[in-house]
Every structure is written in structure tokens, then in C-alpha cells.
Design a protein around this motif. Structure first.
Motif, PDB file in Angstrom:
ATOM      1  N   ARG A 223       0.793  -1.378  -0.021  1.00 19.65           N
ATOM      2  CA  ARG A 223      -0.092  -0.022  -0.042  1.00 19.65           C
ATOM      3  C   ARG A 223       0.894   1.230   0.083  1.00 19.65           C
ATOM      4  O   ARG A 223       0.707   2.322  -0.946  1.00 19.65           O
ATOM      5  N   LYS A 224       1.923   1.358   0.840  1.00 22.07           N
ATOM      6  CA  LYS A 224       2.855   2.462   1.036  1.00 22.07           C
ATOM      7  C   LYS A 224       3.678   2.801  -0.559  1.00 22.07           C
ATOM      8  O   LYS A 224       3.426   3.887  -0.776  1.00 22.07           O
ATOM      9  N   GLU A 225       4.199   1.705  -0.643  1.00 22.64           N
ATOM     10  CA  GLU A 225       4.937   1.791  -1.920  1.00 22.64           C
ATOM     11  C   GLU A 225       4.095   2.389  -3.351  1.00 22.64           C
ATOM     12  O   GLU A 225       4.694   2.801  -4.291  1.00 22.64           O
ATOM     13  N   THR A 226       2.922   1.869  -3.283  1.00 23.30           N
ATOM     14  CA  THR A 226       1.953   2.065  -4.590  1.00 23.30           C
ATOM     15  C   THR A 226       1.274   3.422  -4.381  1.00 23.30           C
ATOM     16  O   THR A 226       0.478   4.040  -5.268  1.00 23.30           O
TER      17      THR A 226
ATOM     18  N   THR B 190      -3.818   4.927   0.139  1.00 19.37           N
ATOM     19  CA  THR B 190      -4.076   5.457   1.700  1.00 19.37           C
ATOM     20  C   THR B 190      -3.434   4.226   2.692  1.00 19.37           C
ATOM     21  O   THR B 190      -3.748   3.016   2.668  1.00 19.37           O
ATOM     22  N   GLN B 191      -2.820   4.713   3.913  1.00 15.24           N
ATOM     23  CA  GLN B 191      -2.290   3.817   4.807  1.00 15.24           C
ATOM     24  C   GLN B 191      -3.396   3.417   5.654  1.00 15.24           C
ATOM     25  O   GLN B 191      -4.141   4.201   6.017  1.00 15.24           O
ATOM     26  N   ILE B 192      -3.416   2.100   6.155  1.00 18.41           N
ATOM     27  CA  ILE B 192      -4.287   1.595   7.164  1.00 18.41           C
ATOM     28  C   ILE B 192      -3.642   1.004   8.412  1.00 18.41           C
ATOM     29  O   ILE B 192      -2.490   0.521   8.040  1.00 18.41           O
ATOM     30  N   THR B 193      -4.157   1.171   9.442  1.00 14.70           N
ATOM     31  CA  THR B 193      -3.621   0.572  10.676  1.00 14.70           C
ATOM     32  C   THR B 193      -3.692  -1.119  10.360  1.00 14.70           C
ATOM     33  O   THR B 193      -4.332  -1.631   9.725  1.00 14.70           O
ATOM     34  N   GLU B 194      -2.668  -1.453  11.261  1.00 11.56           N
ATOM     35  CA  GLU B 194      -2.672  -3.333  11.349  1.00 11.56           C
ATOM     36  C   GLU B 194      -4.085  -3.588  11.851  1.00 11.56           C
ATOM     37  O   GLU B 194      -4.603  -4.752  11.294  1.00 11.56           O
TER      38      GLU B 194
ATOM     39  N   ALA C 101      -6.726  -3.746   8.792  1.00  8.52           N
ATOM     40  CA  ALA C 101      -6.457  -4.725   8.130  1.00  8.52           C
ATOM     41  C   ALA C 101      -6.777  -6.132   8.788  1.00  8.52           C
ATOM     42  O   ALA C 101      -7.394  -6.840   8.085  1.00  8.52           O
TER      43      ALA C 101
ATOM     44  N   ASP D 204      -8.436  -1.711  -3.601  1.00  9.22           N
ATOM     45  CA  ASP D 204      -6.679  -2.157  -3.125  1.00  9.22           C
ATOM     46  C   ASP D 204      -6.375  -2.598  -4.541  1.00  9.22           C
ATOM     47  O   ASP D 204      -5.353  -3.155  -4.660  1.00  9.22           O
TER      48      ASP D 204
END
Length: 116
Positions: free
Chosen positions: A2-5, A8-12, A15, A52
Motif C-alpha cells: 500500500r505504501k509503495e504504491t 491510503t495507509q491503514i493500521t494493522e 487490516a 486496493d
């Protein structure tokens, strides 16, 4: 991924709670390297959300996004009942890819809205 692409970042925690609700998921790998992913979530009856969709920047422009969408569309065509629909939020320029698979803009009749 997610970060590399740039997704939006989500918490563990998010997820851990959200991923089990996935209706369909697809990944692309070259050897052991994960290079792409996509999934469908929703209630499995009326609402389906394509989400996603991501391809690593080093592998973009090679048709992998199309490959992900072809697999997702195969799932949707099999599983979405008449009268139901699939939605997605399209970042530009990916909206052009989704349009090739029949996704249409909802404006001006409706507008995308979200709450965070």
C-alpha cells in the motif's frame, strides 16, 4: 505494498478486521516478489466494492493493472446478482482503465462522498 504504491495507509488493526471480509482477492507475483494486488469487498449480495488495486511503480505500464481487473471482472460477472452493482473510487489516470471494463462516472446525477 500500500505504501509503495501510494494507497491510503491503514493500521494493522484495520487490516486485521477488514481483510477477512474480502469477497475476492487477486495477487500478481514475479517469482516470490509481490508486484500487484486487488480485491472486492462488500456484502456479497447487493454491494460490491472494487478496492486496493495496486501495481508496484517499477512494474506499472506493463499491463498488470489490466490483468488484475480482468480477474476481478471475471469474479463480478459470476457473482453479482441482477439488480446489484459494483462500485469503485478511481484515482486519475486509473479511471481510464476502469472505464474500459464498463465502469461509468456517476456525476452529475450523483457524486462520490466519503467520511474519514
Amino acid at each position: 505494498m500500500r505504501k509503495e504504491t501510494g494507497l491510503t495507509q491503514i493500521t494493522e488493526e484495520a487490516a486485521t478486521k477488514g481483510l477477512p471480509n474480502t469477497l475476492f482477492a487477486v495477487t500478481l507475483r514475479i517469482g516470490q516478489e509481490l508486484i500487484g494486488m486487488g480485491r472486492v469487498s462488500g456484502d456479497g449480495v447487493v454491494f460490491f466494492l472494487v478496492t486496493d488495486i495496486a501495481v508496484k511503480p517499477s512494474h506499472q505500464g506493463k499491463g498488470y493493472g489490466r490483468t488484475l481487473m480482468e480477474e476481478i471482472m471475471s469474479y463480478l460477472k459470476r457473482e453479482v446478482p441482477a439488480g446489484s452493482f459494483a462500485t469503485l473510487i478511481a484515482d486519475k489516470p486509473a479511471d481510464r482503465l476502469y472505464a474500459q471494463f464498463g465502469f461509468q462516472l456517476v456525476s452529475p446525477g450523483s457524486e462520490r462522498m466519503y467520511w474519514r
